[in-house]
Design an enzyme around this catalytic site. Structure first.
Site, PDB file in Angstrom:
ATOM      1  N   SER A 125       0.838  -1.196   0.000  1.00  0.00           N
ATOM      2  CA  SER A 125       0.000   0.000   0.000  1.00  0.00           C
ATOM      3  C   SER A 125       0.870   1.242   0.000  1.00  0.00           C
ATOM      4  CB  SER A 125      -0.848  -0.028   1.272  1.00  0.00           C
ATOM      5  OG  SER A 125      -1.413   1.232   1.526  1.00  0.00           O
ATOM      6  N   TYR A 149      -1.401  -1.068  10.974  1.00  0.00           N
ATOM      7  CA  TYR A 149      -1.705  -1.629   9.654  1.00  0.00           C
ATOM      8  C   TYR A 149      -0.550  -1.332   8.694  1.00  0.00           C
ATOM      9  CZ  TYR A 149      -3.430  -1.781   4.871  1.00  0.00           C
ATOM     10  OH  TYR A 149      -3.529  -2.017   3.517  1.00  0.00           O
ATOM     11  N   LYS A 153       2.387  -3.877   6.787  1.00  0.00           N
ATOM     12  CA  LYS A 153       2.740  -3.924   5.350  1.00  0.00           C
ATOM     13  C   LYS A 153       4.249  -3.720   5.155  1.00  0.00           C
ATOM     14  CE  LYS A 153      -1.247  -4.690   3.486  1.00  0.00           C
ATOM     15  NZ  LYS A 153      -1.519  -5.959   2.816  1.00  0.00           N
TER      16      LYS A 153
HETATM   17  P1  NAD Z   1     -10.753  -7.229   1.567  1.00  0.00           P
HETATM   18  O1  NAD Z   1     -10.899  -7.217   3.050  1.00  0.00           O
HETATM   19  O2  NAD Z   1     -11.955  -6.975   0.744  1.00  0.00           O
HETATM   20  O3  NAD Z   1     -10.112  -8.623   1.097  1.00  0.00           O
HETATM   21  C1  NAD Z   1      -9.217  -9.356   1.902  1.00  0.00           C
HETATM   22  C2  NAD Z   1      -9.635 -10.810   1.837  1.00  0.00           C
HETATM   23  O4  NAD Z   1      -8.739 -11.592   2.625  1.00  0.00           O
HETATM   24  C3  NAD Z   1     -11.043 -11.064   2.404  1.00  0.00           C
HETATM   25  O5  NAD Z   1     -11.771 -11.863   1.511  1.00  0.00           O
HETATM   26  C4  NAD Z   1     -10.786 -11.793   3.728  1.00  0.00           C
HETATM   27  O6  NAD Z   1     -11.842 -12.667   4.056  1.00  0.00           O
HETATM   28  C5  NAD Z   1      -9.482 -12.500   3.426  1.00  0.00           C
HETATM   29  N1  NAD Z   1      -8.667 -12.791   4.601  1.00  0.00           N
HETATM   30  C6  NAD Z   1      -8.246 -11.933   5.559  1.00  0.00           C
HETATM   31  N2  NAD Z   1      -7.499 -12.574   6.473  1.00  0.00           N
HETATM   32  C7  NAD Z   1      -7.420 -13.867   6.070  1.00  0.00           C
HETATM   33  C8  NAD Z   1      -6.767 -15.016   6.589  1.00  0.00           C
HETATM   34  N3  NAD Z   1      -6.072 -14.975   7.722  1.00  0.00           N
HETATM   35  N4  NAD Z   1      -6.876 -16.183   5.905  1.00  0.00           N
HETATM   36  C9  NAD Z   1      -7.594 -16.253   4.761  1.00  0.00           C
HETATM   37  N5  NAD Z   1      -8.238 -15.189   4.225  1.00  0.00           N
HETATM   38  C10 NAD Z   1      -8.148 -14.026   4.884  1.00  0.00           C
HETATM   39  O7  NAD Z   1      -9.593  -6.189   1.218  1.00  0.00           O
HETATM   40  P2  NAD Z   1      -9.155  -5.597  -0.188  1.00  0.00           P
HETATM   41  O8  NAD Z   1      -9.552  -4.177  -0.235  1.00  0.00           O
HETATM   42  O9  NAD Z   1      -9.552  -6.500  -1.292  1.00  0.00           O
HETATM   43  O10 NAD Z   1      -7.571  -5.627   0.004  1.00  0.00           O
HETATM   44  C11 NAD Z   1      -6.777  -6.705  -0.436  1.00  0.00           C
HETATM   45  C12 NAD Z   1      -5.333  -6.466  -0.019  1.00  0.00           C
HETATM   46  O11 NAD Z   1      -4.882  -5.230  -0.552  1.00  0.00           O
HETATM   47  C13 NAD Z   1      -5.132  -6.386   1.493  1.00  0.00           C
HETATM   48  O12 NAD Z   1      -3.930  -7.012   1.824  1.00  0.00           O
HETATM   49  C14 NAD Z   1      -5.044  -4.897   1.752  1.00  0.00           C
HETATM   50  O13 NAD Z   1      -4.288  -4.603   2.897  1.00  0.00           O
HETATM   51  C15 NAD Z   1      -4.362  -4.399   0.486  1.00  0.00           C
HETATM   52  N6  NAD Z   1      -4.662  -3.001   0.183  1.00  0.00           N
HETATM   53  C16 NAD Z   1      -5.960  -2.593   0.109  1.00  0.00           C
HETATM   54  C17 NAD Z   1      -6.241  -1.259  -0.145  1.00  0.00           C
HETATM   55  C18 NAD Z   1      -7.665  -0.770  -0.204  1.00  0.00           C
HETATM   56  O14 NAD Z   1      -7.876   0.423  -0.054  1.00  0.00           O
HETATM   57  N7  NAD Z   1      -8.668  -1.593  -0.425  1.00  0.00           N
HETATM   58  C19 NAD Z   1      -5.195  -0.337  -0.342  1.00  0.00           C
HETATM   59  C20 NAD Z   1      -3.879  -0.812  -0.282  1.00  0.00           C
HETATM   60  C21 NAD Z   1      -3.615  -2.154  -0.020  1.00  0.00           C
HETATM   61  C1  UD1 Z   2      -6.870   5.048   3.631  1.00  0.00           C
HETATM   62  C2  UD1 Z   2      -6.050   4.391   4.719  1.00  0.00           C
HETATM   63  C3  UD1 Z   2      -4.698   3.991   4.142  1.00  0.00           C
HETATM   64  C4  UD1 Z   2      -4.864   3.111   2.906  1.00  0.00           C
HETATM   65  C5  UD1 Z   2      -5.683   3.911   1.892  1.00  0.00           C
HETATM   66  C6  UD1 Z   2      -5.922   3.166   0.615  1.00  0.00           C
HETATM   67  C7  UD1 Z   2      -6.910   5.492   6.718  1.00  0.00           C
HETATM   68  C8  UD1 Z   2      -6.610   6.470   7.809  1.00  0.00           C
HETATM   69  N1  UD1 Z   2      -5.919   5.335   5.797  1.00  0.00           N
HETATM   70  O1  UD1 Z   2      -6.205   6.221   3.289  1.00  0.00           O
HETATM   71  O2  UD1 Z   2      -3.953   3.286   5.092  1.00  0.00           O
HETATM   72  O3  UD1 Z   2      -3.616   2.791   2.362  1.00  0.00           O
HETATM   73  O4  UD1 Z   2      -6.960   4.220   2.497  1.00  0.00           O
HETATM   74  O5  UD1 Z   2      -6.986   2.324   0.754  1.00  0.00           O
HETATM   75  O6  UD1 Z   2      -7.945   4.839   6.707  1.00  0.00           O
HETATM   76  N2  UD1 Z   2     -12.371  11.555   3.975  1.00  0.00           N
HETATM   77  C9  UD1 Z   2     -13.367  12.415   4.409  1.00  0.00           C
HETATM   78  N3  UD1 Z   2     -14.486  11.893   4.998  1.00  0.00           N
HETATM   79  C10 UD1 Z   2     -14.662  10.545   5.164  1.00  0.00           C
HETATM   80  C11 UD1 Z   2     -13.635   9.661   4.713  1.00  0.00           C
HETATM   81  C12 UD1 Z   2     -12.513  10.206   4.135  1.00  0.00           C
HETATM   82  O7  UD1 Z   2     -13.245  13.640   4.275  1.00  0.00           O
HETATM   83  O8  UD1 Z   2     -15.686  10.136   5.715  1.00  0.00           O
HETATM   84  C13 UD1 Z   2     -11.181  12.119   3.316  1.00  0.00           C
HETATM   85  C14 UD1 Z   2      -9.862  11.821   4.016  1.00  0.00           C
HETATM   86  O9  UD1 Z   2      -9.587  12.794   4.987  1.00  0.00           O
HETATM   87  C15 UD1 Z   2      -8.884  11.811   2.836  1.00  0.00           C
HETATM   88  C16 UD1 Z   2      -9.728  11.316   1.661  1.00  0.00           C
HETATM   89  O10 UD1 Z   2     -11.090  11.520   2.034  1.00  0.00           O
HETATM   90  O11 UD1 Z   2      -8.476  13.134   2.552  1.00  0.00           O
HETATM   91  C17 UD1 Z   2      -9.524   9.843   1.366  1.00  0.00           C
HETATM   92  O12 UD1 Z   2      -9.725   9.089   2.561  1.00  0.00           O
HETATM   93  P1  UD1 Z   2      -9.753   7.475   2.570  1.00  0.00           P
HETATM   94  O13 UD1 Z   2     -10.685   6.993   1.524  1.00  0.00           O
HETATM   95  O14 UD1 Z   2     -10.025   7.055   3.982  1.00  0.00           O
HETATM   96  O15 UD1 Z   2      -8.303   7.048   2.121  1.00  0.00           O
HETATM   97  P2  UD1 Z   2      -6.869   7.488   2.725  1.00  0.00           P
HETATM   98  O16 UD1 Z   2      -7.004   8.403   3.856  1.00  0.00           O
HETATM   99  O17 UD1 Z   2      -6.037   7.917   1.584  1.00  0.00           O
END
Ligand code: NAD
Ligand code: UD1
Length: 338
Positions: A125, A149, A153
């Protein structure tokens, strides 16, 4: 054609990635314990692709189950999405984050080593860049974190770099995602957050659909174009295609870190406006103070992904909002009761 173990494949990004992998002829084995997802997502993947999806119910902490799965299905590659992802929750319960994310990844890597499966794509991330010292964020920006978190990572990234240094027969691609949003164009899979969303786009979508009353905008005094926070939102289908390209590129001895972002930043108010246009709904909002830990601006330098993977994001903010709205509108309760 690869046989890919997809940990966390029922989740938001995993399910979209499975669709693109299957559509491109790869075989997919989903390994998930549904702790933050629904088995319905897997049915929908099959519905969209018309391809069979193998699913194993399991926890990545269970090394033996991973070994059995890798062996039984003769997987040659792993995409590792499984993990917990809520920043707030990680500050309340850091041990479960270090256990699931860090210890779970170590178990997965041990299973892979034992089965001699050494091709890995890992979900990192942009959070590993901490407070940006310069923008856009290039992959060589210094790394730091501000919450458990993010630390989980960064620890995993370091483990992967150490592993590769010890054994160059691994092929590891660390993908650093910016802000994934949107949903598949079919409206059949999308993000289904449990409880009140923490992230902007799902919150805005639930205001638009009438589930939540109004958006709270965290801070309007940042040094940005309109005072609200700026982020690099990326369509989840573009992100999924980034994984497809990574899978097709992986193979040679390597340990790479690559940003997956668009390179373009949008403010909170720009997102509100774009979502209003896509949904034709009003999105009431109020300003409040800054959220702890938030940065003013964060966006990617996406060039390395283009140079190495031949990938760049194609879908713009209008499409992101339209597809997110389509999913939210046609599945107001997410995967439940549909
Ligand atoms: P998500 O929660 O929708 O998907 C994660 C999946 O992993 C889920 O289906 C959950 O059931 C499964 N899981 C969690 N722990 C497990 C375990 N111990 N064993 C087996 N399955 C398990 O999340 P996502 O948004 O799809 O994110 C996927 C990956 O990308 C994560 O590692 C997350 O940290 C990373 N990531 C997400 C974002 C985002 O904003 N969505 C941003 C940056 C990185
Ligand atoms: C979040 C995570 C970050 C992760 C990233 C990508 C947090 C604190 N950080 O970051 O670890 O890598 O998502 O998935 O959760 N905002 C509002 N009102 C709301 C929600 C958000 O104003 O109700 C604003 C925030 O202040 C920010 C922007 O919207 O400026 C985006 O927020 P968000 O979607 O939570 O993502 P990140 O903060 O970038």
């Amino acid at each position: 054609m690869r046989k890919i173990l997809v940990t966390g494949g029922a989740g938001y990004i995993g399910s979209h990635t499975c669709v693109e992998l299957l559509n491109s002829g790869h075989e997919v084995v989903i390994f998930d314990n549904f702790c933050n997802s629904s088995p319905v997502a897997i049915e929908r993947i099959t519905e969209i692709t018309k391809k069979p999806v193998t699913h194993v119910y399991g926890n990545i902490l269970d090394q033996q189950a991973i070994e059995e799965t890798l062996t039984k299905y003769q997987c040659d590659t792993v995409i590792h999405f499984a993990g917990l992802k809520s920043v707030g929750e990680s500050t309340q319960n850091p041990l479960s984050y270090y256990e699931n994310n860090v210890a779970g990844t170590v178990k997965l890597l041990q299973a892979m080593a034992k089965c001699n499966v050494k091709n890995l794509v890992f979900s990192s991330s942009a959070t590993v860049y901490g407070e940006p010292q310069f923008l856009p964020l290039t992959e060589d920006h210094p790394l730091s974190t501000t919450n458990p978190y993010g630390s989980s990572k960064l620890i995993i990234e370091n483990i992967l770099r150490d592993l590769y240094a010890s054994d160059e027969s691994w092929s590891i691609t660390i993908l650093r995602y910016f802000n994934p949003v949107g949903a598949h164009s079919s409206g059949r899979i999308g993000e289904d957050p449990r409880g009140t969303p923490n992230n902007l786009m799902p919150y805005v979508a639930q205001v638009a659909v009438g589930k939540l009353e109004k958006l709270t905008v965290f801070g309007n005094d940042y040094e940005t174009k309109d005072g609200t926070g700026v982020r690099d939102y990326i369509h989840v289908t573009d992100l999924a295609l980034g994984h497809l390209r990574s899978i097709e590129q992986i193979g040679a001895s390597q340990c790479l870190e690559i940003n997956l972002g668009t390179g373009v930043g949008y403010s909170v108010l720009e997102i509100v406006e774009a979502f209003k246009a896509a949904s034709n709904k009003d999105i009431p909002y109020q300003f409040a103070s800054r959220r702890a830990g938030d940065v003013a601006s964060c966006f990617a330098a996406p060039k390395l992904a283009k140079d190495i993977l031949g990938w760049e994001a194609k879908l713009g903010i209008e499409q992101m909002c339209q597809d997110h709205w389509n999913w939210q509108y046609s599945n107001p309760k997410g995967y439940s009761l549909n």
